[in-house]
Structure formats: structure tokens, C-alpha cells
Design a protein around this motif. Structure first.
Motif, PDB file in Angstrom:
ATOM      1  N   VAL A   1     -33.889  10.486 -39.860  1.00 56.15           N
ATOM      2  CA  VAL A   1     -33.972   9.087 -39.448  1.00 56.15           C
ATOM      3  C   VAL A   1     -33.451   8.184 -40.568  1.00 56.15           C
ATOM      4  N   THR A   2     -33.789   8.517 -41.811  1.00 57.08           N
ATOM      5  CA  THR A   2     -33.287   7.742 -42.950  1.00 57.08           C
ATOM      6  C   THR A   2     -31.761   7.737 -42.955  1.00 57.08           C
ATOM      7  N   LEU A   3     -31.201   8.929 -42.787  1.00 55.50           N
ATOM      8  CA  LEU A   3     -29.743   9.088 -42.789  1.00 55.50           C
ATOM      9  C   LEU A   3     -29.116   8.303 -41.625  1.00 55.50           C
ATOM     10  N   ALA A   4     -29.721   8.469 -40.435  1.00 51.13           N
ATOM     11  CA  ALA A   4     -29.172   7.831 -39.231  1.00 51.13           C
ATOM     12  C   ALA A   4     -29.267   6.317 -39.331  1.00 51.13           C
ATOM     13  N   ALA A   5     -30.402   5.825 -39.826  1.00 55.49           N
ATOM     14  CA  ALA A   5     -30.580   4.377 -39.942  1.00 55.49           C
ATOM     15  C   ALA A   5     -29.570   3.802 -40.929  1.00 55.49           C
ATOM     16  N   ARG A   6     -29.357   4.541 -42.011  1.00 55.42           N
ATOM     17  CA  ARG A   6     -28.395   4.098 -43.014  1.00 55.42           C
ATOM     18  C   ARG A   6     -26.993   4.000 -42.395  1.00 55.42           C
ATOM     19  N   TRP A   7     -26.626   5.008 -41.607  1.00 55.19           N
ATOM     20  CA  TRP A   7     -25.317   5.011 -40.945  1.00 55.19           C
ATOM     21  C   TRP A   7     -25.210   3.833 -39.997  1.00 55.19           C
ATOM     22  N   TYR A   8     -26.285   3.604 -39.211  1.00 54.20           N
ATOM     23  CA  TYR A   8     -26.274   2.527 -38.226  1.00 54.20           C
ATOM     24  C   TYR A   8     -26.101   1.181 -38.909  1.00 54.20           C
ATOM     25  N   ILE A   9     -26.801   0.975 -40.017  1.00 56.41           N
ATOM     26  CA  ILE A   9     -26.745  -0.312 -40.713  1.00 56.41           C
ATOM     27  C   ILE A   9     -25.375  -0.517 -41.360  1.00 56.41           C
ATOM     28  N   THR A  10     -24.850   0.512 -42.043  1.00 54.62           N
ATOM     29  CA  THR A  10     -23.568   0.314 -42.730  1.00 54.62           C
ATOM     30  C   THR A  10     -22.431   0.141 -41.725  1.00 54.62           C
ATOM     31  N   THR A  11     -22.425   0.898 -40.628  1.00 55.44           N
ATOM     32  CA  THR A  11     -21.359   0.687 -39.642  1.00 55.44           C
ATOM     33  C   THR A  11     -21.515  -0.677 -38.987  1.00 55.44           C
ATOM     34  N   GLY A  12     -22.764  -1.129 -38.835  1.00 53.75           N
ATOM     35  CA  GLY A  12     -22.998  -2.455 -38.279  1.00 53.75           C
ATOM     36  C   GLY A  12     -22.405  -3.533 -39.162  1.00 53.75           C
ATOM     37  N   ARG A  13     -22.577  -3.355 -40.487  1.00 54.06           N
ATOM     38  CA  ARG A  13     -22.022  -4.338 -41.423  1.00 54.06           C
ATOM     39  C   ARG A  13     -20.502  -4.394 -41.307  1.00 54.06           C
ATOM     40  N   SER A  14     -19.864  -3.245 -41.223  1.00 52.83           N
ATOM     41  CA  SER A  14     -18.398  -3.281 -41.159  1.00 52.83           C
ATOM     42  C   SER A  14     -17.934  -3.844 -39.812  1.00 52.83           C
ATOM     43  N   LEU A  15     -18.719  -3.630 -38.769  1.00 45.74           N
ATOM     44  CA  LEU A  15     -18.380  -4.241 -37.467  1.00 45.74           C
ATOM     45  C   LEU A  15     -18.434  -5.756 -37.560  1.00 45.74           C
ATOM     46  N   THR A  16     -19.509  -6.251 -38.196  1.00 47.90           N
ATOM     47  CA  THR A  16     -19.662  -7.706 -38.332  1.00 47.90           C
ATOM     48  C   THR A  16     -18.519  -8.285 -39.147  1.00 47.90           C
ATOM     49  N   ARG A  17     -18.166  -7.563 -40.232  1.00 53.05           N
ATOM     50  CA  ARG A  17     -17.056  -8.029 -41.069  1.00 53.05           C
ATOM     51  C   ARG A  17     -15.776  -8.137 -40.250  1.00 53.05           C
ATOM     52  N   ARG A  18     -15.529  -7.111 -39.453  1.00 53.60           N
ATOM     53  CA  ARG A  18     -14.315  -7.108 -38.648  1.00 53.60           C
ATOM     54  C   ARG A  18     -14.339  -8.243 -37.635  1.00 53.60           C
ATOM     55  N   ALA A  19     -15.524  -8.483 -37.043  1.00 57.49           N
ATOM     56  CA  ALA A  19     -15.638  -9.559 -36.052  1.00 57.49           C
ATOM     57  C   ALA A  19     -15.380 -10.904 -36.703  1.00 57.49           C
ATOM     58  N   LYS A  20     -15.898 -11.071 -37.937  1.00 57.95           N
ATOM     59  CA  LYS A  20     -15.689 -12.329 -38.647  1.00 57.95           C
ATOM     60  C   LYS A  20     -14.205 -12.529 -38.927  1.00 57.95           C
ATOM     61  N   ALA A  21     -13.554 -11.472 -39.384  1.00 58.93           N
ATOM     62  CA  ALA A  21     -12.126 -11.550 -39.679  1.00 58.93           C
ATOM     63  C   ALA A  21     -11.350 -11.906 -38.412  1.00 58.93           C
ATOM     64  N   ALA A  22     -11.738 -11.301 -37.306  1.00 56.64           N
ATOM     65  CA  ALA A  22     -11.039 -11.559 -36.049  1.00 56.64           C
ATOM     66  C   ALA A  22     -11.275 -12.987 -35.579  1.00 56.64           C
ATOM     67  N   ALA A  23     -12.483 -13.523 -35.880  1.00 56.56           N
ATOM     68  CA  ALA A  23     -12.791 -14.891 -35.453  1.00 56.56           C
ATOM     69  C   ALA A  23     -11.974 -15.907 -36.253  1.00 56.56           C
ATOM     70  N   VAL A  24     -11.681 -15.577 -37.525  1.00 56.05           N
ATOM     71  CA  VAL A  24     -10.912 -16.487 -38.371  1.00 56.05           C
ATOM     72  C   VAL A  24      -9.447 -16.504 -37.944  1.00 56.05           C
ATOM     73  N   LEU A  25      -8.917 -15.311 -37.681  1.00 58.78           N
ATOM     74  CA  LEU A  25      -7.506 -15.215 -37.303  1.00 58.78           C
ATOM     75  C   LEU A  25      -7.279 -15.840 -35.934  1.00 58.78           C
TER      76      LEU A  25
END
Lengths: 272, 163
Positions: A246-270
Motif C-alpha cells: 500500500v505504501t508503494l502503491a500510494a506513493r506511485w498514485y501520488i507522484t503520477t498524480g503530481r505529474s498529471l497536474t503539472r501537465r494539465a497546468k502546462a496545457a492550460a497555459v498553452l
């Protein structure tokens, strides 16, 4: 606690010394952790309270397990102690992210540089390779229960302490290498760490089942005691194994979530 | 995940039918394995913690399967949550995958573990033939349901994309 006092005087004396060493070391580590948190807070850096609680709970579990279990008690009590020292406490301690805290609290200078150099050194790099850590951890357990080591350690306090220390530190190393919550020089993929966890969990389960049928050589536990201990090892290993997953899975979920948000922000700016 | 609430994390993500099938198949297989363990060990007590007939290969496969089942359950659910978060889940394909995984595990256990490797049996001390048939047919039915659902989901997503 009382069964510990049944031992003959010399054994009890050295046991008392070892116990006080463990308690003193734990107190020093806990104090250092709290000092680091205070230092961070003073400069208005945040450090989640949950990490402090988890870390101190882990240390507390180690002390409780070392003080509470007699040297040569029933197998089930021994197994409960080992689960706590080798799996439960390490997970709680690693969840406290002590290394991240230390690196953030230490001022730039010789000490901090030395620590970073140590972390980047080749031997440490090898130790935190997940399969290596797994072999040191679970391989050590196979040695303990499938050779005379267990019987030998039953009436020798120093050897017993060395075994306990190995169980604790190998457990810490394995949990650290698999979870990788703290900064490490080389990151391992989730798939590699998950596979390591699978192999280690399977080796642990097989050892537990084999203990049900055959006691460690040179010991004379009753069948009921042995069976209860083996089942405790099997299902207790499951519980901590799932917690690690669960620790491993939660870590994966959170870090991929962060990169998704980053990508969404970048897409919103462009402009689209 | 407060951070993902203020910015929509969906950047032109499309439904991923294949990934939906695989992720749900992992969950299906793990759930089936867990159900088997709970039903046959805990409820019926046909299996025991350590069977006298268990050989070394049996112990190894049991440990591996048991650990894999637990990890697959955790991994499956977090991958499922990720698909939903990205709105890439295709529910119809997911349902098909769940049945395929559950039936596939049942058949694998029934044919490879029970018959080919003879690691363990469904029940001991009785003629296992009817049990084997029931076991494998149940697995086959689950797989067939999964295939039917997959075909239907595929047909629907095709007409959905062209129409």
C-alpha cells in the motif's frame, strides 16, 4: 517482564546492560529526530506531525519488543517479537522519513557533505539495491531458523542481541530499499521493487509454512506453540507485506498524480 | 488529492479499453484467488494451513501465489483508481476484464495446479472428479462471460467512435 528475572545472575546482568544500551540508543535517536523537527519548524519549514508519530511509534515498538520478551520463552512470543522488530517497527520508522529530515535539518557544511558522500558511496549503493536488501533480510531469517543459529542464540545473550540487531537493521534496510521514501542515489522502478516484494513475501511465507512442519534444528517447542508461531509468522507477514504494498502503491498514485497536474497546468497555459 | 481538484488533470485523455481490461483482469484474478482461499480454508476447512501431502514445490507455489494475490489486489485497485482519475476507464471493457481474470485464474488453478502439476487438490479423501469438473466448468463459464462482454464492449466502442 517477570520471566526475564528467572535467569541466572550473570545472564541477567548482561541482559540488563544490553537492554539499557537499547533504551539509551533509542532515546538518543528519538531526541535527535525531535531536535531536527524543532529546527525545521523554527525556520518555518513544515514537517508533518504524522511522520513524527510514526517514527517514535516505531522506536517504541523496538524497545517494547526487546524489553518485553524473555530470552528463551515460547516460540510464539519469539515470533511476535521478530515480526515487530523486523517488519512492523522498520515500516513505522521508514514512514517517518528520518533521512529526508536529517538532510533538511543539517546546515550546509562538513557534516552534511560527509553524509551525502556516504549515501552516494558504492557500498551503500549496493546495500540499497532492493534484491540485495531482500536477500540480507529474508536470507538471514532462513539462516536463523534452518541452521543451529536459533538454538545457539537461545541461551547466549550476546549472540541473541546480535541476531535481534541483524533482524532490525536488515528489516530497516529492506523497507527503506523497497519504499524509497527517502532520497536515494539511484531510483529503482516500481516494477522492480514490487517484484522484490513479491519474492521476499513468498520466501517469508514458505519459511513460515515449513516451520509449521519442522521446528528450527536443536529446539524443543511443543507442537501447539510451533503451529501458532508459524501461523503468526505467515499471517503477520501478510499484514506487513500488504502495508508495504500500500505504501508503494500510494506513493506511485501520488507522484503520477503530481505529474498529471503539472501537465494539465502546462496545457492550460498553452493556447489550444 | 486536493491539488488535482483545482486543475482538471484530464488532458485529452481517451478511454483506454485495453488497459481497462488488463487492470480489471488483475483485480478479478486476485479476488478469485482470495475467495478460493477464504472459502476452502476458512469456511469449508477442506484445506489446512499445512497439508501433509504438500511437497516442496507445493509450498513454493503456494507462497508465491498467496503473496501475488495480495500484491495484485493492492496494485489492481490503485491502477483502477488511476484509470478513473484520468477518466480513461472504459467500464464495459473493465467488466469483461474482471470476468476474464476471475475465470482465467480458476482455469489455471484447476488445470495447471490441480491436474498438471498436482500441487494440491480441491478436496482430500474423496473422489475429486466431480469437484474438478465443477471447478473447471465454473471457470470456463466465467471466461465465456468475459469474452462475450469483451466482444460487446468492442462492438459498442466501434459504433460509438464511428457514429
Amino acid at each position: 517482564m517477570t520471566p526475564a528475572h528467572v535467569h541466572p545472575a550473570p545472564a541477567a546482568a548482561s541482559l540488563g546492560l544490553l537492554e539499557s544500551v537499547v533504551v539509551a540508543a533509542t532515546l538518543v535517536v528519538a531526541a535527535a529526530y525531535v531536535l531536527c523537527v524543532v529546527r525545521l519548524r523554527r525556520r518555518r519549514d513544515s514537517w508533518p506531525c504524522a511522520r513524527l508519530i510514526s517514527f517514535t511509534a516505531g522506536l517504541g515498538a523496538v524497545v517494547w519488543a526487546v524489553l518485553g520478551v524473555p530470552l528463551s520463552g515460547p516460540f510464539t512470543a519469539h515470533m511476535a517479537q521478530h515480526l515487530l522488530v523486523g517488519m512492523g517497527a522498520p515500516l513505522l520508522i521508514v514512514l517517518g522519513r528520518p533521512l529526508t529530515l536529517l538532510l533538511r535539518a543539517l546546515p550546509p557544511g562538513r557534516v552534511r557533505r560527509g553524509l551525502v558522500r556516504l549515501l552516494h558511496s558504492t557500498p551503500v549503493g549496493w546495500l540499497v539495491v532492493p534484491p540485495v536488501a531482500a536477500v540480507l533480510d529474508v536470507g538471514g531469517l532462513w539462516l536463523l531458523y534452518r541452521t543451529d543459529l536459533f538454538a545457539e542464540s537461545q541461551d547466549r545473550p550476546l549472540l541473541h542481541a546480535a541476531v535481534d540487531a541483524h533482524v532490525l537493521f536488515a528489516g530497516l534496510l529492506f523497507t527503506f530499499a523497497v519504499c524509497q521514501l527517502d532520497p536515494v542515489h539511484r531510483r529503482w522502478r516500481y516494477a522492480a521493487r514490487g517484484t522484490t516484494l513479491l519474492a521476499a513475501g513468498a520466501a517469508h511465507a514458505v519459511l513460515a509454512k515449513s516451520l509449521y512442519a519442522a521446528a528450527p534444528p536443536g529446539t524443543a517447542f511443543t507442537a501447539t506453540d510451533l503451529h501458532a508461531g508459524a501461523q503468526l509468522m505467515y499471517y503477520g507477514g501478510d499484514v506487513v507485506g500488504v502495508a508495504l504494498a500500500v505504501t508503494l502503491a500510494a506513493r506511485w498514485y501520488i507522484t503520477t498524480g503530481r505529474s498529471l497536474t503539472r501537465r494539465a497546468k502546462a496545457a492550460a497555459v498553452l493556447p489550444r | 488529492m486536493v491539488g488535482s481538484e483545482d486543475v482538471d488533470p484530464v488532458v485529452a485523455e481517451r478511454a483506454q479499453p485495453r488497459r481497462s481490461i488488463v487492470v480489471c483482469a488483475v483485480i478479478g484474478a486476485a479476488v478469485m484467488a482470495a475467495v478460493d482461499e477464504i472459502v476452502f480454508h476458512q469456511l469449508l476447512a477442506w484445506h489446512h494451513f499445512y497439508d501433509r501431502s504438500t511437497g516442496e514445490v507445493g509450498l513454493l507455489s503456494d507462497g508465491l501465489l498467496h503473496t501475488a494475490e495480495l500484491l495484485a489486489l493492492v496494485a489492481g485497485f490503485v491502477l483502477y483508481a488511476d484509470l478513473r482519475r484520468r477518466r480513461a476507464l472504459s467500464p464495459a471493457h473493465g467488466r469483461a476484464g474482471f470476468f476474464l481474470g476471475a475465470g482465467g485464474f480458476q482455469l489455471f488453478d484447476g488445470i495447471v495446479d490441480h491436474k498438471l502439476l498436482r500441487l494440491h487438490q480441491i478436496r482430500y479423501g474423496v473422489d475429486v472428479t466431480p469437484y474438478d469438473w465443477a471447478w473447471n466448468l465454473a471457470g470456463l463459464v466465467l471466461v465465456l462471460i468475459g469474452i462475450a462482454l469483451a466482444v460487446r464492449a468492442r462492438r459498442r466502442s466501434r459504433t460509438g467512435s464511428t457514429g
